[in-house]
Scaffold this motif. Structure first.
Motif, mmCIF file in Angstrom:
data_model
loop_
_atom_site.group_PDB
_atom_site.id
_atom_site.type_symbol
_atom_site.label_atom_id
_atom_site.label_comp_id
_atom_site.label_asym_id
_atom_site.label_seq_id
_atom_site.Cartn_x
_atom_site.Cartn_y
_atom_site.Cartn_z
ATOM 1 N N ALA A 229 77.026 40.872 48.924
ATOM 2 C CA ALA A 229 76.852 39.876 47.674
ATOM 3 C C ALA A 229 76.751 38.770 48.857
ATOM 4 C CB ALA A 229 78.431 39.364 47.682
ATOM 5 N N SER A 230 76.642 38.601 50.395
ATOM 6 C CA SER A 230 76.038 37.455 50.663
ATOM 7 C C SER A 230 74.498 36.705 50.773
ATOM 8 C CB SER A 230 76.771 37.611 52.066
ATOM 9 O OG SER A 230 76.039 38.523 53.210
ATOM 10 N N GLU A 231 74.487 35.864 51.358
ATOM 11 C CA GLU A 231 73.069 35.509 51.326
ATOM 12 C C GLU A 231 72.514 36.689 53.138
ATOM 13 O OE1 GLU A 231 71.393 32.818 50.029
ATOM 14 O OE2 GLU A 231 73.339 31.747 49.769
ATOM 15 N N CYS A 232 73.270 36.608 53.704
ATOM 16 C CA CYS A 232 72.337 37.819 54.538
ATOM 17 C C CYS A 232 72.259 38.531 53.916
ATOM 18 C CB CYS A 232 73.238 38.441 55.723
ATOM 19 S SG CYS A 232 74.529 37.116 56.746
ATOM 20 N N ALA A 233 72.340 39.406 52.835
ATOM 21 C CA ALA A 233 71.905 40.675 52.165
ATOM 22 C C ALA A 233 70.781 39.897 51.036
ATOM 23 C CB ALA A 233 72.704 41.865 51.814
ATOM 24 N N GLY A 234 69.752 39.081 51.494
ATOM 25 C CA GLY A 234 69.150 38.645 50.009
ATOM 26 C C GLY A 234 67.370 39.456 49.611
ATOM 27 N N TYR A 235 67.784 40.729 51.364
ATOM 28 C CA TYR A 235 66.767 40.796 51.004
ATOM 29 C C TYR A 235 66.964 42.795 50.435
ATOM 30 C CZ TYR A 235 61.131 42.048 51.232
ATOM 31 O OH TYR A 235 60.164 42.387 51.181
ATOM 32 N N ILE A 236 68.004 43.101 50.161
ATOM 33 C CA ILE A 236 68.317 44.565 50.214
ATOM 34 C C ILE A 236 68.769 44.775 48.489
ATOM 35 C CG2 ILE A 236 70.008 46.057 50.523
ATOM 36 C CD1 ILE A 236 70.845 44.670 53.323
ATOM 37 N N SER A 237 67.803 45.228 47.638
ATOM 38 C CA SER A 237 68.822 45.447 46.381
ATOM 39 C C SER A 237 67.725 47.132 46.052
ATOM 40 C CB SER A 237 67.410 44.852 45.842
ATOM 41 O OG SER A 237 67.713 44.429 44.558
ATOM 42 N N GLY A 238 68.565 47.586 45.020
ATOM 43 C CA GLY A 238 68.827 48.974 44.749
ATOM 44 C C GLY A 238 68.767 49.722 45.720
ATOM 45 N N GLU A 239 69.836 50.019 46.768
ATOM 46 C CA GLU A 239 69.895 50.293 47.853
ATOM 47 C C GLU A 239 71.714 51.112 47.443
ATOM 48 O OE1 GLU A 239 68.368 51.686 50.074
ATOM 49 O OE2 GLU A 239 66.651 50.444 50.031
ATOM 50 N N THR A 240 71.870 51.525 47.784
ATOM 51 C CA THR A 240 73.046 52.602 47.891
ATOM 52 C C THR A 240 73.848 52.656 49.199
ATOM 53 O OG1 THR A 240 72.940 54.260 45.470
ATOM 54 C CG2 THR A 240 74.736 54.562 47.241
ATOM 55 N N LEU A 241 74.617 51.752 49.926
ATOM 56 C CA LEU A 241 76.128 52.631 50.515
ATOM 57 C C LEU A 241 76.789 52.990 50.603
ATOM 58 C CD1 LEU A 241 75.590 50.794 54.254
ATOM 59 C CD2 LEU A 241 76.245 49.161 53.165
ATOM 60 N N HIS A 242 76.471 54.250 51.360
ATOM 61 C CA HIS A 242 77.792 54.551 52.036
ATOM 62 C C HIS A 242 78.411 54.476 52.838
ATOM 63 C CE1 HIS A 242 74.119 57.892 49.848
ATOM 64 N NE2 HIS A 242 75.348 58.296 49.597
#
Length: 250
Positions: A229-242
């Motif tokens: 949900a953070s600014e740090c993950a701004g280039y991560i999308s469409g992923e599933t984190l197990h």
């Protein structure tokens, strides 16, 4: 690490207890203004009051995530209280286990509607606000069960559907600065899980199959959600984190 969540507005569905409550608390600790959304007024109010007592900005909305009018009221109250919505965590859900031959249509519909229809309605309701501000984070709570669990055809199907919804929306909404990701927890010790029949046997079997030799905690999932949900993950999308302790197969 500064996650950049100060004064962001977050809705967490199913946040009266368990993973949802832990996620709401973690986001609040990172500086977000949090909306507790749950169908149970007692747990929702208790969690909201606890977070307020810790000094966090909190609003509480009670409603049914499968009803479009309730979901729209949730978003409208959020905007009235805090001005907008930046983050949506679709956490609401529960199992109604049984083998397919004995599973009722009611148990199928209830599980699929709360998990999958609820996420659809919530995403649709928040999207105009996220598009208008050209920024948004949606984190959908799936499950390791999306790989399939015996006795959980309804739950596994709904959690697999959550991943499909995540992938489709990531492709649709990325141009507006909105990321959509999923978190797939493994076995997590929550109040709901501890209330299951034969809980100790279920826990012990899960831990034996987990390379990291312990059960998950709600805080483990909350940490993953806060990052996505953070600014740090701004280039991560469409992923599933197990977040499973390394456990994938049954």
């Amino acid at each position: 690490m500064d996650l950049g969540l100060t004064d962001k507005v977050a809705i967490v569905t199913g946040s009266g207890r368990g993973i949802g409550a832990a996620t709401a608390q973690r986001l609040a600790q990172e500086g977000a203004k949090v909306v507790i959304a749950d169908r149970d007024p007692d747990t929702a109010t208790a969690t909201a009051n606890r977070l307020r007592a810790e000094g966090h900005a909190v609003h509480c909305v009670v409603g049914d995530i499968t009803r479009q009018a309730d979901v729209q009221r949730l978003v409208d109250e959020t905007v009235a209280a805090f001005g907008t919505v930046h983050i949506l965590v679709n956490n609401a859900g529960f199992p109604r286990d049984g083998f397919l031959t004995t599973m009722s249509e009611e148990d199928w519909d209830l599980v699929v509607d709360v998990i999958l229809k609820g996420a659809f309605l919530a995403c649709k309701a928040v999207m105009p606000h996220m598009i208008a501000q050209r920024w948004g984070r949606i984190v959908n709570i799936s499950s390791r069960a999306h790989l399939g669990n015996p006795g959980q055809a309804n739950y596994s199907a709904a959690k697999a559907g959550i991943i499909g919804l995540t992938n489709a929306l990531a492709l649709e909404e990325g141009r507006y600065g909105i990321t959509i990701n999923a978190v797939a927890p493994g076995f997590v010790e929550t109040e709901m899980v501890r209330a299951l029949p034969h809980y100790e046997q279920i826990r012990d079997r899960a831990v034996r199959g987990t390379p990291v030799q312990r059960a998950g905690r709600p805080e483990d999932i909350a940490t993953a959600v806060a990052f996505l949900a953070s600014e740090c993950a701004g280039y991560i999308s469409g992923e599933t984190l197990h977040v499973t302790g390394g456990r994938y197969a049954s």
